[in-house]
Design a protein around this motif. Structure first.
Motif, short mmCIF file in Angstrom:
data_model
loop_
_atom_site.label_atom_id
_atom_site.label_comp_id
_atom_site.label_asym_id
_atom_site.label_seq_id
_atom_site.Cartn_x
_atom_site.Cartn_y
_atom_site.Cartn_z
N GLU A 1 -7.70 39.10 12.37
CA GLU A 1 -8.11 40.32 13.06
C GLU A 1 -8.27 39.99 14.54
O GLU A 1 -9.00 39.07 14.88
CB GLU A 1 -9.47 40.81 12.58
CG GLU A 1 -9.55 41.28 11.17
CD GLU A 1 -11.00 41.60 10.83
OE1 GLU A 1 -11.49 42.66 11.29
OE2 GLU A 1 -11.63 40.78 10.15
N ILE A 2 -7.61 40.73 15.40
CA ILE A 2 -7.83 40.60 16.84
C ILE A 2 -8.96 41.57 17.18
O ILE A 2 -8.84 42.78 16.95
CB ILE A 2 -6.56 40.92 17.65
CG1 ILE A 2 -5.42 40.00 17.25
CG2 ILE A 2 -6.85 40.86 19.15
CD1 ILE A 2 -5.64 38.53 17.50
N LEU A 3 -10.06 41.05 17.69
CA LEU A 3 -11.24 41.86 17.97
C LEU A 3 -11.29 42.36 19.40
O LEU A 3 -11.81 43.44 19.67
CB LEU A 3 -12.51 41.06 17.65
CG LEU A 3 -12.59 40.51 16.22
CD1 LEU A 3 -13.80 39.61 16.07
CD2 LEU A 3 -12.62 41.65 15.21
N GLU A 4 -10.75 41.57 20.33
CA GLU A 4 -10.81 41.94 21.74
C GLU A 4 -9.87 41.05 22.54
O GLU A 4 -9.71 39.87 22.24
CB GLU A 4 -12.25 41.72 22.23
CG GLU A 4 -12.50 41.93 23.68
CD GLU A 4 -13.92 41.55 24.09
OE1 GLU A 4 -14.24 41.75 25.26
OE2 GLU A 4 -14.71 41.05 23.25
N THR A 5 -9.24 41.63 23.54
CA THR A 5 -8.45 40.85 24.49
C THR A 5 -8.86 41.25 25.90
O THR A 5 -9.25 42.39 26.14
CB THR A 5 -6.93 41.07 24.33
OG1 THR A 5 -6.63 42.43 24.59
CG2 THR A 5 -6.46 40.69 22.93
N ALA A 6 -8.78 40.30 26.81
CA ALA A 6 -9.02 40.57 28.23
C ALA A 6 -7.95 39.83 29.02
O ALA A 6 -7.75 38.63 28.82
CB ALA A 6 -10.42 40.11 28.65
#
Length: 138
Positions: free
Chosen positions: A85-90
């Motif tokens: 699961e990708i939860l957040e990217t910046a």
């Protein structure tokens, strides 16, 4: 004894472990084979997760920042990666030089389910995305 790098239970037509929905051979498999490079930090993160799932040590080492790269990757024979699961990217896009990805990786260990969460940093090195480090929690 076989010198195959890939986990024997995955074929190019199987769903990619990264969860993209595409077949392994046309998704992370082409990155693992060196036919393409990750365009974003998230794509590198997904391909590294898949490399853990298929036990591709060479790819993991090649995409690890040299200042943090271990001499080898140890694979636990009882551990099987089961979902990402990708939860957040910046940042980490095609025009960035660094980025972060927070993810949750699911696994079974000796048949028992588990998950690990990490907030990872990625940087471009000689134009290619590499994994730099896990950010400390807190």
């Amino acid at each position: 004894m076989s010198k195959r790098r890939r986990h024997p239970r995955i074929s190019p037509a199987d769903p990619c472990p990264c969860g993209s929905g595409g077949p392994y051979g046309g998704c992370c498999g082409r990155l693992h084979r060196g036919e393409a490079a990750a365009a974003t930090a998230e794509q590198l993160m997904r391909s590294r997760y898949s490399a853990f799932a298929v036990r591709d040590e060479a790819y993991l080492l090649r995409t690890w920042h040299p200042d943090a790269r271990p001499p080898r990757v140890g694979f636990d024979p009882g551990l099987q990666w089961t979902g990402l699961e990708i939860l957040e990217t910046a940042d980490g896009g095609p025009f960035h030089t660094e980025g972060t990805v927070r993810f949750r990786a699911h696994f079974t260990d000796g048949g028992e389910p588990g998950a690990m969460e990490e907030h990872s940093t990625f940087v471009r090195l000689d134009g290619a995305w590499v994994y730099e480090a896990a950010l400390p929690e807190g």
